[in-house]
Scaffold this motif. Sequence first.
Motif, PDB file in Angstrom:
ATOM      1  N   UNK A 277       0.849  -1.183   0.000  1.00  0.00           N
ATOM      2  CA  UNK A 277       0.000   0.000   0.000  1.00  0.00           C
ATOM      3  C   UNK A 277       0.892   1.244   0.000  1.00  0.00           C
ATOM      4  N   UNK A 278       0.812   2.065  -1.042  1.00  0.00           N
ATOM      5  CA  UNK A 278       1.662   3.262  -1.097  1.00  0.00           C
ATOM      6  C   UNK A 278       1.391   4.191   0.080  1.00  0.00           C
ATOM      7  N   UNK A 279       2.419   4.936   0.466  1.00  0.00           N
ATOM      8  CA  UNK A 279       2.265   5.894   1.551  1.00  0.00           C
ATOM      9  C   UNK A 279       1.366   7.043   1.117  1.00  0.00           C
ATOM     10  N   UNK A 280       0.494   7.448   2.009  1.00  0.00           N
ATOM     11  CA  UNK A 280      -0.315   8.629   1.781  1.00  0.00           C
ATOM     12  C   UNK A 280       0.544   9.878   1.967  1.00  0.00           C
ATOM     13  N   UNK A 281       0.104  11.035   1.465  1.00  0.00           N
ATOM     14  CA  UNK A 281       0.930  12.247   1.583  1.00  0.00           C
ATOM     15  C   UNK A 281       1.363  12.565   3.012  1.00  0.00           C
ATOM     16  N   UNK A 282       0.454  12.465   3.972  1.00  0.00           N
ATOM     17  CA  UNK A 282       0.839  12.793   5.343  1.00  0.00           C
ATOM     18  C   UNK A 282       1.818  11.765   5.898  1.00  0.00           C
ATOM     19  N   UNK A 283       1.708  10.504   5.455  1.00  0.00           N
ATOM     20  CA  UNK A 283       2.642   9.485   5.891  1.00  0.00           C
ATOM     21  C   UNK A 283       4.040   9.733   5.319  1.00  0.00           C
ATOM     22  N   UNK A 284       4.099  10.188   4.073  1.00  0.00           N
ATOM     23  CA  UNK A 284       5.387  10.540   3.472  1.00  0.00           C
ATOM     24  C   UNK A 284       6.055  11.674   4.244  1.00  0.00           C
ATOM     25  N   UNK A 285       5.262  12.635   4.671  1.00  0.00           N
ATOM     26  CA  UNK A 285       5.819  13.748   5.449  1.00  0.00           C
ATOM     27  C   UNK A 285       6.301  13.289   6.825  1.00  0.00           C
ATOM     28  N   UNK A 286       5.610  12.318   7.411  1.00  0.00           N
ATOM     29  CA  UNK A 286       6.057  11.769   8.692  1.00  0.00           C
ATOM     30  C   UNK A 286       7.397  11.074   8.528  1.00  0.00           C
TER      31      UNK A 286
END
Length: 251
Positions: free
Chosen positions: A33-42
Amino acid sequence: MRSAAASTMLSFLGLCAAVSSVKAADPEVLIHIPLLPFQKNIVAHGIVSAIGYLVLLPLGILLARYTRTFTNKWFHAHWFVQTIVSGPLIIASFALARHATTQAGTGHYNDTHKKWGLAIFILYWIQLAIGVLIHFVKPRFGFRLGGRPLQNYFHAILGLFILAASFYQVRYGFRVEYPLQSGRGKVGNGANIVWWIWVFLIPVVYFAGVALLIRRQYRQEALARDKSVPTATSSGENMAMNAAPGAQATY
């Protein structure tokens, strides 16, 4: 038809056997499951924080600890690493964390990790201000201990506290905060192994420098103070605090 049905059943059983051989603890083997935008920022926040607080800040401290008694240029390297190199990463780390929590809608400064992050960020800027006071303003008032102003000791102790708090904060981040905020599960144990090696190595290297060089540093500072007594023909300028490499040392 029976042959076709039997063949289909065997194929299905074979697929079931293949699926069952995959470890249940590793669900992303089958589906990534690809990272969501907020997860990428985390994730970006964690990486940038680790570099800024656990690599660059210790580097600046060790530069001061090991070079101050050998060259009067030590402060330039210390200042450059702690401010020009570390500063942008520390600011970026803070901004990424703010942006990620805004995207996720989880709120700001409402748990242990977020509160510690804000506190360490503020302490970093206070530490820079104290460094400017000590090395550029050079106030002559106040108490002195062992011939050195108290603010010098405070600067050193605060720097070590920020480093220790950063170690705690980074580990808490990838062990507790990341799974909680991202919903992606725990970070692999490799990060924990690297953290333990680093938290052992940095203090050993630092205190080895203290043990090897502290007497040399104090001798140089005593010599600088002896030369700082103004003569009758002098203009009253105190010029010897920069005479020895470690005269205005902090760490």
